[in-house]
Design a protein around this motif. Structure first.
Motif, short mmCIF file in Angstrom:
data_model
loop_
_atom_site.label_atom_id
_atom_site.label_comp_id
_atom_site.label_asym_id
_atom_site.label_seq_id
_atom_site.Cartn_x
_atom_site.Cartn_y
_atom_site.Cartn_z
N LYS A 45 -49.32 -5.02 -29.14
CA LYS A 45 -50.61 -5.49 -28.79
C LYS A 45 -50.38 -6.71 -27.88
N MET A 46 -49.27 -7.22 -27.78
CA MET A 46 -48.79 -8.17 -26.72
C MET A 46 -48.91 -7.52 -25.55
N GLU A 47 -48.37 -6.46 -25.35
CA GLU A 47 -48.12 -5.80 -24.25
C GLU A 47 -49.44 -5.16 -23.49
N ASN A 48 -50.62 -5.28 -24.35
CA ASN A 48 -51.91 -4.81 -23.98
C ASN A 48 -52.72 -5.99 -23.75
N THR A 49 -52.31 -7.26 -23.62
CA THR A 49 -52.81 -8.60 -23.09
C THR A 49 -52.27 -9.18 -22.07
N GLU A 50 -52.51 -10.38 -21.80
CA GLU A 50 -51.91 -11.18 -20.85
C GLU A 50 -50.45 -11.57 -21.14
N LEU A 51 -50.15 -11.32 -22.35
CA LEU A 51 -48.77 -11.79 -22.78
C LEU A 51 -47.63 -10.71 -22.49
N ARG A 52 -48.01 -9.91 -21.74
CA ARG A 52 -47.08 -8.72 -21.66
C ARG A 52 -45.53 -9.22 -21.09
N ARG A 53 -45.75 -10.14 -20.33
CA ARG A 53 -44.33 -10.59 -19.84
C ARG A 53 -43.43 -11.62 -20.93
N ASN A 54 -44.48 -12.01 -21.83
CA ASN A 54 -43.60 -12.49 -23.16
C ASN A 54 -43.00 -11.48 -23.87
N ALA A 55 -43.59 -10.15 -24.07
CA ALA A 55 -43.25 -9.40 -24.78
C ALA A 55 -42.17 -8.37 -24.58
N ARG A 56 -41.52 -8.46 -23.06
CA ARG A 56 -40.46 -7.94 -22.48
C ARG A 56 -39.11 -8.23 -23.33
N PRO A 57 -38.91 -9.76 -23.33
CA PRO A 57 -37.70 -9.86 -23.95
C PRO A 57 -37.74 -9.60 -25.56
N LEU A 58 -38.80 -9.63 -26.14
CA LEU A 58 -38.83 -9.31 -27.58
C LEU A 58 -38.77 -7.68 -27.85
N GLY A 94 -24.32 -10.81 -28.98
CA GLY A 94 -24.15 -11.79 -28.02
C GLY A 94 -25.24 -12.67 -27.60
N ILE A 95 -26.25 -12.79 -28.41
CA ILE A 95 -27.31 -13.58 -28.24
C ILE A 95 -26.82 -15.23 -28.52
N TYR A 96 -26.00 -15.27 -29.58
CA TYR A 96 -25.46 -16.38 -29.93
C TYR A 96 -23.76 -16.23 -29.63
N SER A 97 -23.07 -17.29 -29.11
CA SER A 97 -21.78 -17.14 -29.20
C SER A 97 -21.24 -17.65 -30.32
N VAL A 98 -19.96 -17.25 -30.83
CA VAL A 98 -19.23 -17.89 -31.98
C VAL A 98 -19.03 -19.32 -31.93
N THR A 102 -36.78 -5.89 -26.07
CA THR A 102 -35.40 -5.71 -25.99
C THR A 102 -34.72 -6.01 -27.28
N VAL A 103 -35.02 -6.93 -27.81
CA VAL A 103 -34.60 -7.49 -29.27
C VAL A 103 -34.75 -6.43 -30.53
N TYR A 104 -36.26 -5.96 -30.25
CA TYR A 104 -36.69 -4.78 -31.17
C TYR A 104 -35.68 -3.52 -30.78
N ASN A 105 -35.67 -3.33 -29.86
CA ASN A 105 -34.64 -2.04 -29.50
C ASN A 105 -33.40 -2.21 -30.02
N SER A 106 -32.73 -3.46 -29.86
CA SER A 106 -31.49 -3.66 -30.31
C SER A 106 -31.29 -3.58 -31.96
N LEU A 107 -32.36 -4.18 -32.81
CA LEU A 107 -32.49 -3.92 -34.11
C LEU A 107 -32.45 -2.54 -34.57
N LYS A 108 -33.41 -1.85 -33.96
CA LYS A 108 -33.36 -0.53 -34.00
C LYS A 108 -32.26 0.39 -33.98
N ASP A 109 -31.42 -0.14 -32.89
CA ASP A 109 -30.09 0.65 -32.64
C ASP A 109 -28.96 0.12 -33.74
N TYR A 110 -29.17 -1.22 -34.18
CA TYR A 110 -28.20 -1.83 -34.79
C TYR A 110 -28.47 -0.96 -36.30
N PHE A 111 -29.67 -0.98 -36.80
CA PHE A 111 -29.87 -0.19 -38.29
C PHE A 111 -29.95 1.14 -38.22
#
Length: 157
Positions: A92-105, A139-143, A107-116
């Motif tokens: 839904k975000m990608e189909n609106t003017e918020l598509r630029r904000n959806a790109r980093p999210l 690597g989103i947060y450092s120790v 990436t996180v979605y794909n990382s979660l999918k790969d993680y699980f």
């Protein structure tokens, strides 16, 4: 324990100090189903005159059945797929003017999918501790940032 608002009380007569509950207060607060039935009968007074008691009863029960049909079924937490929700939201975000904000999210979605290693993750798996560990693992947060945050929180307590 509920307290009765003084505005809901009225004197029996001008000279009396005995207070009596108003019918509308009791009806609204204690018996909302009765209020619903009274309202239907009042709104349909011209039709109710021609109905038998059994027909009125059937109509009132139809009101209750219709309300139950309108209520959405409540999903159990384990039945809610977090990744599916994320994908729908990001689409839904990608189909609106918020598509630029959806790109980093995305990436996180794909990382979660790969993680699980799965397309299904119950929402109960997504907790604060998991998000911290996931953030450190990806690597989103450092120790060091996690340790600084923990010391800050401990200091504030």
């Amino acid at each position: 324990m509920h307290y009765v608002d003084k505005n809901q009380l009225k004197p029996k007569s001008k000279g009396s100090k005995t207070l009596v509950l108003k019918d509308t207060f009791v009806l609204d607060r204690i018996a909302p189903d009765l209020k619903k039935y009274r309202d239907w009968i009042t709104d349909n007074a011209d039709r109710v005159v021609d109905l038998t008691a059994q027909e009125v009863k059937a109509r009132l029960l139809d009101i209750e059945a219709e309300e139950k049909r309108r209520r959405l079924p409540v999903a159990k937490p384990d039945e809610i797929n977090f990744l599916s929700f994320c994908d729908d939201y990001l689409t839904k975000m990608e189909n609106t003017e918020l598509r630029r904000n959806a790109r980093p999210l995305r990436t996180v979605y794909n990382s979660l999918k790969d993680y699980f290693k799965s397309d299904y993750v119950p929402i109960t798996k997504i907790r604060y501790q998991f998000l911290l560990l996931f953030g450190i693992a990806t690597g989103i947060y450092s120790v060091e940032a996690r340790l600084v945050r923990k010391k800050t929180v401990d200091f504030q307590l």
